[in-house]
Design an enzyme around this catalytic site. Structure first.
Site, short mmCIF file in Angstrom:
data_model
loop_
_atom_site.label_atom_id
_atom_site.label_comp_id
_atom_site.label_asym_id
_atom_site.label_seq_id
_atom_site.Cartn_x
_atom_site.Cartn_y
_atom_site.Cartn_z
N SER A 147 0.99 -1.10 -0.02
CA SER A 147 0.06 -0.05 -0.05
C SER A 147 0.88 1.19 -0.08
O SER A 147 1.36 1.72 1.01
CB SER A 147 -0.89 0.13 1.20
N CYS A 166 -0.91 7.04 0.26
CA CYS A 166 -2.04 7.51 -0.39
C CYS A 166 -1.96 9.15 -0.30
O CYS A 166 -2.98 9.55 -1.24
CB CYS A 166 -3.56 7.10 0.11
#
Length: 102
Positions: A2, A5
């Site tokens: 991940s 973001c």
């Protein structure tokens, strides 16, 4: 995996700098490493905010994957709408990635 973001998020006050955000350097470094690995991983799973999908970072990531012999599937899912008992209704981007050698 991940990646951060923050370069891609559309939340209030976000700068949306995409590849111009220093926090996206990790993703670009990973692309460099993947291109030069002798033994590439068979599977990769990526998760991020929904607005990662149309980003320049994601476009470059997809190019890298194809160059390295990967295929992928993308989807936008919300844990809450999938029937999971997770108190999160935010839409998330998922990419399932498989190397052609598998």
């Amino acid at each position: 995996m991940s990646p951060p973001c923050q370069p891609y998020t559309t939340t209030k006050g976000a700068l949306q700098l995409d590849q111009n955000d220093n926090r996206s350097k990790g993703l670009y470094h990973l692309m460099h490493l993947l291109r030069h690995m002798q033994y590439k991983p068979n599977w990769i799973v990526l998760e991020n905010v929904a607005s990662f999908q149309p980003s320049e970072g994601c476009i470059e990531w997809k190019k890298c994957l194809l160059e390295c012999g990967y295929s992928y599937e993308e989807c936008l899912l919300s844990p809450h709408s999938c029937g999971l008992d997770v108190p999160n209704s935010r839409l998330r981007y998922y990419m399932l990635i498989q190397h052609s050698s598998t």
